[in-house]
Design a protein around this motif. Structure first.
Motif, PDB file in Angstrom:
ATOM      1  N   ILE A 296       0.791  -1.230   0.000  1.00 29.38           N
ATOM      2  CA  ILE A 296       0.000   0.000   0.000  1.00 29.38           C
ATOM      3  C   ILE A 296       0.821   1.277   0.000  1.00 29.38           C
ATOM      4  O   ILE A 296       0.452   2.274  -0.624  1.00 29.38           O
ATOM      5  N   ASN A 297       1.945   1.283   0.674  1.00 28.55           N
ATOM      6  CA  ASN A 297       2.746   2.504   0.752  1.00 28.55           C
ATOM      7  C   ASN A 297       3.688   2.682  -0.440  1.00 28.55           C
ATOM      8  O   ASN A 297       4.425   3.665  -0.509  1.00 28.55           O
TER       9      ASN A 297
ATOM     10  N   SER B  74      -7.462  -1.347   7.100  1.00 29.72           N
ATOM     11  CA  SER B  74      -6.751  -0.160   6.622  1.00 29.72           C
ATOM     12  C   SER B  74      -7.660   0.713   5.762  1.00 29.72           C
ATOM     13  O   SER B  74      -8.308   0.225   4.821  1.00 29.72           O
ATOM     14  N   ASP B  75      -7.708   1.994   6.054  1.00 28.43           N
ATOM     15  CA  ASP B  75      -8.483   2.942   5.249  1.00 28.43           C
ATOM     16  C   ASP B  75      -7.842   3.187   3.886  1.00 28.43           C
ATOM     17  O   ASP B  75      -8.473   3.735   2.978  1.00 28.43           O
ATOM     18  N   LYS B  76      -6.593   2.772   3.734  1.00 28.51           N
ATOM     19  CA  LYS B  76      -5.880   2.986   2.480  1.00 28.51           C
ATOM     20  C   LYS B  76      -6.223   1.932   1.430  1.00 28.51           C
ATOM     21  O   LYS B  76      -5.899   2.093   0.256  1.00 28.51           O
TER      22      LYS B  76
ATOM     23  N   GLU C  68      -2.799   3.620  -5.279  1.00 25.68           N
ATOM     24  CA  GLU C  68      -4.110   3.128  -4.829  1.00 25.68           C
ATOM     25  C   GLU C  68      -4.178   1.614  -5.024  1.00 25.68           C
ATOM     26  O   GLU C  68      -3.670   1.089  -6.010  1.00 25.68           O
TER      27      GLU C  68
END
Length: 202
Positions: A56-57, A77-79, A61
């Motif tokens: 994710i990082n 995770s909101d991501k 997206e």
């Protein structure tokens, strides 16, 4: 199909990394496909998002698509975007993703179908994956090799014991399946029983 089973075991999936194999899968995605901060990514059959959390990082997206509501509920995770659905009918626009990966999920596409329907189901899923992949996008399959000792045991468990009708391939077998779609393929060995096939959409 095996969805009800995955709903039942969803609680333990975030705690299990199968002796570090998920980390190896993550590294294989990085090595074979590369990652870009602008990448829009789809994880097909991503379950509880174990791989997505690792990525994710490093991307812009990421969306996890899975048929198990309980598995998706373990993603906190909101991501990470979560979508309930299957590869047969992807509810995404054409050319939406830079990278689509399937970790230990492609062989489940035939779960619940008769063998006579396998080719039709697989064809529909691959066409959907390619439809939603951008030109020059990367599509990555990570699978168990059913010609290896461990791969044969996994195939036996899923089909003879669980009766899921999972459809496993050797690396060569999967490449042969993909030939009809006129894409470029590359094979990567992960370990003695897992491999990756990268597809580049022209």
């Amino acid at each position: 199909m095996g969805i009800s089973y995955f709903d039942k075991v969803a609680w333990i999936y975030p705690l299990v990394d199968f002796f570090g194999v998920k980390t190896k899968f993550y590294r294989s995605i990085k090595k074979s496909c590369g990652l870009n901060k602008d990448d829009i990514v789809l994880d097909v059959g991503g379950g509880t998002g174990i791989i997505a959390k690792m990525l994710i990082n490093e991307v812009k997206e990421i969306t996890v698509l899975d048929q198990s509501k309980n598995m998706l509920s373990k993603i906190h995770s909101d991501k990470i975007k979560k979508v309930l659905g299957s590869a047969e009918n992807l509810n995404f626009k054409d050319k939406s993703f830079d990278l689509i990966y399937l970790v230990d999920s492609f062989h489940h596409f035939t779960n619940g179908y008769n063998k006579e329907e396998y080719n039709k189901v697989i064809d529909k899923c691959i066409k959907e994956l390619l439809r939603t992949l951008k030109n020059n996008g990367r599509l990555l399959f990570i699978e168990f090799d059913n010609t290896s000792s461990i791969g044969k045991k996994i195939e036996f468990f899923e089909n003879r014991i669980m009766k899921w009708n999972s459809n496993f391939y050797s690396p060569k077998g999967l490449v042969n399946v993909l030939k009809k779609y006129k894409v470029k393929t590359e094979v990567y060995k992960i370990n003695n029983y897992c491999y990756a096939v990268k597809v580049i959409k022209k």
